[in-house]
Design a protein around this motif. Structure first.
Motif, PDB file in Angstrom:
ATOM      1  N   PHE A   1      31.022  70.434  33.387  1.00 16.20           N
ATOM      2  CA  PHE A   1      31.761  71.306  32.471  1.00 16.20           C
ATOM      3  C   PHE A   1      31.366  71.008  31.028  1.00 16.20           C
ATOM      4  N   HIS A   2      31.217  69.712  30.721  1.00 14.25           N
ATOM      5  CA  HIS A   2      30.848  69.316  29.358  1.00 14.25           C
ATOM      6  C   HIS A   2      29.376  69.584  29.037  1.00 14.25           C
ATOM      7  N   LYS A   3      28.546  69.725  30.074  1.00 14.83           N
ATOM      8  CA  LYS A   3      27.123  69.995  29.847  1.00 14.83           C
ATOM      9  C   LYS A   3      26.850  71.440  29.435  1.00 14.83           C
ATOM     10  N   GLY A   4      27.811  72.326  29.682  1.00 12.73           N
ATOM     11  CA  GLY A   4      27.631  73.725  29.285  1.00 12.73           C
ATOM     12  C   GLY A   4      27.448  74.644  30.478  1.00 12.73           C
ATOM     13  N   TRP A   5      27.569  75.964  30.196  1.00 15.09           N
ATOM     14  CA  TRP A   5      27.529  76.967  31.255  1.00 15.09           C
ATOM     15  C   TRP A   5      26.198  76.989  31.998  1.00 15.09           C
ATOM     16  N   ASN A   6      25.103  76.733  31.292  1.00 13.77           N
ATOM     17  CA  ASN A   6      23.783  76.825  31.942  1.00 13.77           C
ATOM     18  C   ASN A   6      23.595  75.745  33.010  1.00 13.77           C
ATOM     19  N   GLN A   7      24.398  74.670  32.960  1.00 22.05           N
ATOM     20  CA  GLN A   7      24.370  73.640  33.996  1.00 22.05           C
ATOM     21  C   GLN A   7      25.528  73.816  34.979  1.00 22.05           C
ATOM     22  N   LEU A   8      26.703  74.177  34.458  1.00 22.33           N
ATOM     23  CA  LEU A   8      27.906  74.294  35.293  1.00 22.33           C
ATOM     24  C   LEU A   8      27.790  75.425  36.314  1.00 22.33           C
ATOM     25  N   ILE A   9      27.312  76.599  35.880  1.00 26.83           N
ATOM     26  CA  ILE A   9      27.293  77.759  36.780  1.00 26.83           C
ATOM     27  C   ILE A   9      26.342  77.551  37.974  1.00 26.83           C
ATOM     28  N   PRO A  10      25.088  77.073  37.769  1.00 29.73           N
ATOM     29  CA  PRO A  10      24.242  76.797  38.956  1.00 29.73           C
ATOM     30  C   PRO A  10      24.848  75.730  39.869  1.00 29.73           C
ATOM     31  N   PHE A  11      25.507  74.719  39.272  1.00 28.71           N
ATOM     32  CA  PHE A  11      26.147  73.643  40.031  1.00 28.71           C
ATOM     33  C   PHE A  11      27.255  74.204  40.931  1.00 28.71           C
ATOM     34  N   VAL A  12      28.167  74.973  40.325  1.00 27.16           N
ATOM     35  CA  VAL A  12      29.291  75.549  41.081  1.00 27.16           C
ATOM     36  C   VAL A  12      28.797  76.598  42.076  1.00 27.16           C
ATOM     37  N   ALA A  13      27.835  77.423  41.659  1.00 26.90           N
ATOM     38  CA  ALA A  13      27.305  78.474  42.546  1.00 26.90           C
ATOM     39  C   ALA A  13      26.672  77.862  43.795  1.00 26.90           C
ATOM     40  N   THR A  14      25.966  76.744  43.626  1.00 28.27           N
ATOM     41  CA  THR A  14      25.355  76.062  44.777  1.00 28.27           C
ATOM     42  C   THR A  14      26.427  75.589  45.747  1.00 28.27           C
ATOM     43  N   ILE A  15      27.489  74.991  45.208  1.00 29.17           N
ATOM     44  CA  ILE A  15      28.586  74.497  46.053  1.00 29.17           C
ATOM     45  C   ILE A  15      29.233  75.640  46.821  1.00 29.17           C
ATOM     46  N   VAL A  16      29.596  76.703  46.100  1.00 26.03           N
ATOM     47  CA  VAL A  16      30.281  77.846  46.726  1.00 26.03           C
ATOM     48  C   VAL A  16      29.389  78.498  47.784  1.00 26.03           C
ATOM     49  N   ALA A  17      28.110  78.682  47.456  1.00 29.35           N
ATOM     50  CA  ALA A  17      27.185  79.341  48.396  1.00 29.35           C
ATOM     51  C   ALA A  17      26.993  78.502  49.662  1.00 29.35           C
ATOM     52  N   ILE A  18      26.887  77.179  49.513  1.00 30.44           N
ATOM     53  CA  ILE A  18      26.734  76.311  50.690  1.00 30.44           C
ATOM     54  C   ILE A  18      27.994  76.353  51.546  1.00 30.44           C
TER      55      ILE A  18
ATOM     56  N   LEU B   1      30.159  78.757  51.807  1.00 28.89           N
ATOM     57  CA  LEU B   1      30.363  80.069  52.437  1.00 28.89           C
ATOM     58  C   LEU B   1      29.251  80.451  53.410  1.00 28.89           C
ATOM     59  N   THR B   2      28.063  79.845  53.261  1.00 24.27           N
ATOM     60  CA  THR B   2      26.951  80.190  54.165  1.00 24.27           C
ATOM     61  C   THR B   2      26.448  78.928  54.863  1.00 24.27           C
ATOM     62  N   ASP B   3      25.346  78.376  54.384  1.00 29.05           N
ATOM     63  CA  ASP B   3      24.820  77.126  54.937  1.00 29.05           C
ATOM     64  C   ASP B   3      23.991  76.434  53.868  1.00 29.05           C
ATOM     65  N   LEU B   4      23.446  75.293  54.214  1.00 23.99           N
ATOM     66  CA  LEU B   4      22.748  74.453  53.239  1.00 23.99           C
ATOM     67  C   LEU B   4      21.576  75.180  52.587  1.00 23.99           C
ATOM     68  N   LEU B   5      20.677  75.722  53.385  1.00 23.39           N
ATOM     69  CA  LEU B   5      19.458  76.307  52.831  1.00 23.39           C
ATOM     70  C   LEU B   5      19.729  77.566  52.007  1.00 23.39           C
ATOM     71  N   LYS B   6      20.605  78.442  52.505  1.00 25.48           N
ATOM     72  CA  LYS B   6      20.945  79.647  51.743  1.00 25.48           C
ATOM     73  C   LYS B   6      21.615  79.266  50.419  1.00 25.48           C
ATOM     74  N   GLY B   7      22.483  78.263  50.476  1.00 24.67           N
ATOM     75  CA  GLY B   7      23.160  77.805  49.264  1.00 24.67           C
ATOM     76  C   GLY B   7      22.195  77.269  48.236  1.00 24.67           C
ATOM     77  N   ILE B   8      21.200  76.516  48.704  1.00 23.49           N
ATOM     78  CA  ILE B   8      20.186  75.969  47.800  1.00 23.49           C
ATOM     79  C   ILE B   8      19.389  77.105  47.149  1.00 23.49           C
ATOM     80  N   VAL B   9      19.028  78.104  47.941  1.00 23.79           N
ATOM     81  CA  VAL B   9      18.274  79.247  47.403  1.00 23.79           C
ATOM     82  C   VAL B   9      19.083  79.956  46.321  1.00 23.79           C
ATOM     83  N   VAL B  10      20.373  80.179  46.587  1.00 26.12           N
ATOM     84  CA  VAL B  10      21.255  80.822  45.597  1.00 26.12           C
ATOM     85  C   VAL B  10      21.306  79.987  44.321  1.00 26.12           C
ATOM     86  N   GLY B  11      21.482  78.681  44.470  1.00 17.85           N
ATOM     87  CA  GLY B  11      21.546  77.788  43.308  1.00 17.85           C
ATOM     88  C   GLY B  11      20.268  77.814  42.492  1.00 17.85           C
TER      89      GLY B  11
END
Length: 520
Positions: free
Chosen positions: A388-405, A407-417
């Motif tokens: 959160f303190h690193k800024g949106w350009n780091q936080l959003i890929p971080f959170v998006a990877t978690i959410v995608a994994i 909701l789907t699986d490891l590899l799809k989540g990594i691709v989304v991230g």
């Protein structure tokens, strides 16, 4: 040189042996769970764990990575066994996948891991931590609908796991719950400064105390409080052998007649690619959590995994990858070198050969507590605050990877991230590539780095801001590469600039010559 290496490993034995015991305790139910989830014989999971510990630990260049059967491959393995209709036939696939991985390592394909953003890797770790917590909660309370020690993030998504958790509330075993709660308290106590100050306690892994507690509790409850005892289906279940000869008979060998089936090669290539990606991601993740920040050679790792899968396939084991759950447990337990992974492999062999009947008294809720702690360490709230303190350009890929994994699986989540991370990289480069400076009627457009067609819209925006009766310099001296589309845009502007009485001077464009354009 050899003498130096031996001294290094001997010096760290006091850390590596206890860490190896912890990894063994974590790996034991996971090996069984992955085999069960894959529709394969239970012993095949243990074989993969043994090969990962005994062979790959030394072939690998990583000091802390632990290899074994991967939950991330369960769907592929399950479908492959079903498609081929034969487990010995599937073992041929494992051998071929190992050969293909060996080829990838020799051709230096391991460099791909350097292109995974840090935010995505840490997001993967946090997601696996959260999944571990969710998947182990049913075992911690004695609910048995899921597989033993299941760390699956390929077969079941987080949504089905949440439904399982809600169902678990109606089927809680008081004995298993008590064991896991006390086990977690023991593990928390073992992390305190008080315990770390006591030399004797510090040398004993907390996970070992947890297992002793679970076995002792259940033995006592069976005698004194049968209603609070843990049933057999909530205990570790290993195949029991009477002697070493029986142990050898548990091995299965590949049926090489399946080499005539084209389907075998397709499955093998798919398996090799996904196993290699999971290995490289896990290796990158282990490097991130290594206290000494050592960097493992990726190409050597691919070759090690290839050799490991060839061996595993030849003796009846499941496919192997480097696995972050066991590796994280190794780091958290204080492992310093590859000896800890080797010790865990030896213990798997010894346990199946001689102590299976004793290990079958260990409650799964004990092991669930160990994995709950590992999951928490991977997904600490502090980690989310850091991003959160690193800024949106780091936080959003971080959170998006978690959410995608989740909701789907490891590899799809990594691709989304990676795709979201790539968007922020392009966006940052897009704005940094060209800058506009103004002083009264004087303008400077500087091309700061390599400029491509992606920057054309930004260049046009800056050119549109130049007012009539002005002087403009377009400076390309800091660029090594200027795309033809950018040069064409500048050329078009140079043609139209005199209409607005704008004088333009270009520097270091097209062949680095200085060309001056002025009004007539």
């Amino acid at each position: 040189m050899i003498h130096k290496h031996i001294n290094y490993y001997v010096k760290h034995l006091k850390y590596d042996i206890p860490a190896g015991i912890v990894v063994f305790l974590v790996a034991l139910p996971l090996c069984l769970g992955v085999a069960l989830a894959s529709g394969a014989p239970l012993f095949s999971g243990l074989i993969a764990g043994m090969v990962g510990g005994i062979f790959i630990s030394w072939a690998s260049g990583s000091q802390l990575s632990v290899s074994g059967p991967a939950a991330g491959l369960t769907v592929i393995v399950f479908n492959a066994i079903e498609a081929l209709g034969s487990f010995p036939g599937f073992l041929v696939v494992v051998v071929l996948a190992g050969i293909f991985q060996l080829f990838l390592g020799i051709s230096k394909a391991g460099v791909i891991s350097a292109y995974f953003p840090s935010s995505v890797i840490k997001g993967m770790l946090a997601a696996i931590g959260l999944i571990l917590i969710m998947k182990q909660m049913p075992h911690a309370v004695g609910y048995d609908a899921s597989f033993e020690g299941d760390e699956s993030y390929m077969q079941e998504t987080a949504l089905s796991t949440i439904q399982e958790l809600l169902g678990a509330l109606n089927s809680i075993s008081p004995g298993a719950t008590l064991v896991s709660v006390v086990a977690l308290l023991i593990l928390m106590l073992w992390e305190t400064a008080f315990v770390k100050r006591i030399t004797l306690l510090r040398s004993i892994p907390g996970a070992l105390i947890v297992v002793i507690w679970g076995v002792a509790y259940n033995a006592t409850a069976l005698q004194l409080l049968p209603d609070w005892a843990i049933s057999e289906k909530h205990l570790v279940s290993l195949p029991v052998t009477a002697n070493p000869a029986d142990f050898v008979q548990l091995f299965t060998f590949p049926d090489f007649t399946f080499l005539a089936k084209p389907k075998v090669y397709t499955i093998a290539i798919t398996l090799a690619i996904i196993a290699s990606l999971e290995t490289l991601l896990s290796l990158e993740a282990v490097d991130k959590i290594d206290p000494l920040k050592r960097v493992a050679p990726t190409n050597r790792e691919l070759k090690a995994q290839g050799v490991g899968n060839i061996i595993s396939g030849l003796i009846g084991g499941l496919p192997i990858t480097a696995v972050i759950v066991r590796s994280a447990a190794n780091v958290n337990a204080g492992g310093q070198s590859k000896v800890s992974a080797f010790v865990h492999g030896l213990l798997l062999v010894v346990s199946v050969m001689f102590f299976a009947r004793f290990l079958n008294h260990i409650p799964l809720s004990c092991l669930a507590a160990i994995l709950l702690q590992t999951g928490y360490k991977l997904a600490k709230p502090k980690l989310f605050l850091e991003f959160f303190h690193k800024g949106w350009n780091q936080l959003i890929p971080f959170v998006a990877t978690i959410v995608a994994i989740l909701l789907t699986d490891l590899l799809k989540g990594i691709v989304v991230g990676i795709l979201i991370g790539l968007y922020y990289v392009i966006r940052a480069n897009h704005h940094a590539a060209i800058s506009l400076t103004r002083s009264e009627n004087n303008y400077l457009i500087r091309l700061n780095k390599d400029v491509t067609f992606l920057n054309r819209a930004l260049l046009r925006s800056f050119l549109d801001q130049v007012e009539e009766n002005s002087f403009l310099i377009i400076d390309g001296s800091k660029s090594r590469f200027i795309d033809h589309d950018i040069l064409e845009t500048i050329e078009d502007y140079l043609q139209s600039a005199p209409d607005d009485n704008i004088k333009v001077e270009t520097r270091d464009l097209q062949g680095k010559e200085k060309i001056q354009y002025t009004n007539n």
